[in-house]
Design an enzyme around this catalytic site. Sequence first.
Site, short mmCIF file in Angstrom:
data_model
loop_
_atom_site.label_atom_id
_atom_site.label_comp_id
_atom_site.label_asym_id
_atom_site.label_seq_id
_atom_site.Cartn_x
_atom_site.Cartn_y
_atom_site.Cartn_z
N ASP A 7 48.65 -18.10 9.78
CA ASP A 7 48.76 -18.17 11.11
C ASP A 7 49.71 -17.12 11.50
O ASP A 7 50.69 -16.96 10.81
CB ASP A 7 49.18 -19.57 11.56
CG ASP A 7 49.56 -19.72 12.93
OD1 ASP A 7 48.93 -19.11 13.84
OD2 ASP A 7 50.70 -20.19 13.09
N ASP A 9 51.58 -17.06 15.14
CA ASP A 9 52.88 -17.40 16.03
C ASP A 9 53.61 -18.60 15.19
O ASP A 9 52.95 -19.40 14.81
CB ASP A 9 52.46 -17.99 17.08
CG ASP A 9 51.76 -16.77 18.18
OD1 ASP A 9 50.87 -16.01 17.79
OD2 ASP A 9 52.49 -16.64 19.09
#
Length: 427
Positions: free
Chosen positions: A8, A10
């Site tokens: 991922d 963020d």
Amino acid sequence: MEYSYLFDLDATITKKEILPALADSIGIGDVMKKMTEKTMMGEIPFAESFSKRVEMLSVIPVSKAREIIAGIPLHEELVSFIKENSDRCYVVTGNLDVWISGLMEKIGISKDHCLCSKARLDENGDKLLGIDKIIDKGRAIAAIPHPFAAVGDGDNDAEMIAAADIGIGFGAVRNVAMSLLNNATHAVYTEEKLCRLLRAIASKVSYPSDADLKKTIVISCAGMGTRLGVGCTKALVSVAGKPLLLRQLELLKDYDDIRIVVGYQYEKVIEMVLGYRKDVTFVFNHNYKNTGTGDSFLKGAAHGRDMVVALDGDLLVHPDDLNTVLECPDECIGGTTPGTDNPVLMSVMIKEDGQEYVTEFSRQRGKYEWTGLMQMKKEHLGLTTGHVYFLLEPRLPMKMIFIRTREIDTMDDYKNAVRWIENGYKD
Ligand SMILES: [Mg+2]
């Protein structure tokens, strides 16, 4: 088989959420932050929330957005791992391609290794007109070959984590979504622990260390421990003012690779441990109802050091005796005087060195009781989903170390244990 790695973006690679950082530049940071947090915890569906948030941010020229993103701090050690393994690393993010392309270049991720949402721009390429496609992470990763490890923190990472062979919740920036942890194999809360685990998976060699005490310690806390009837897992039972597990962690403060295997009430165990130290690796045994401590132990020992120690989270052991086992350079088994209802017993023989060696585990006969404490070379571990001692049986005879313990199964046991601690572990 070599692993691929999915990340991922963020709050996993970046140390801040990207959309709130963009929102700050036009004075709507607080609103954006709230919406982002709610989305990451699964309170608002990702696609709906993302569309709304992008619309609010579409007044920012794309060039300006890229400039702001370039200034967001990153987990640099993780970025180093990605650069070193870039042909096996993928970024899987809801974010927009036009915003993050510069960042992807900077961290060494090529276009075809970045699975993200797609934006539509005006003819000058600086104004955002809308979103062409919002990524569904679960679907986007379908083409990535197994085995792969995935790392994330938010609700929208849960499917990716569930599909992964090793699914890691990473809580360095914020709490990891429960939906993700329910599907994870591991949870780590510092960048250093994440990178060590990734390097151990990638290199297939021993878990990296700069400490002298090169052991992996696996504490099993997955089971329900219902017999005591206090409504929480036994490792959390407070004895003389402190949970059993915390007492163990205090004795293990010099060890740098502690794995706590969690299952029943995992969120409570994690919360308690993080209040004491953050650099613990949590390993999930979601199937704790149908498997024994052997299964939990093997999950914890995977990607560990050459010598692995097994310890039950609810065992109260004399501090000096725990140290004797931990300082022993050889494979060994902790035994005590039989005292519980339904003990697993151990027969011993005395070898030329004058030491006792365990020759057999049995329900019927034996001089000592098995305690769940042992250390073993990782290369000697076999397979079991049953008891930890099943792993030891093929390796017998093995050195026995006598340890003083208190088992806490009943209220009387509990009172006994409190007295023992208050007396400074004197009998
Ligand atoms: Mg995230």
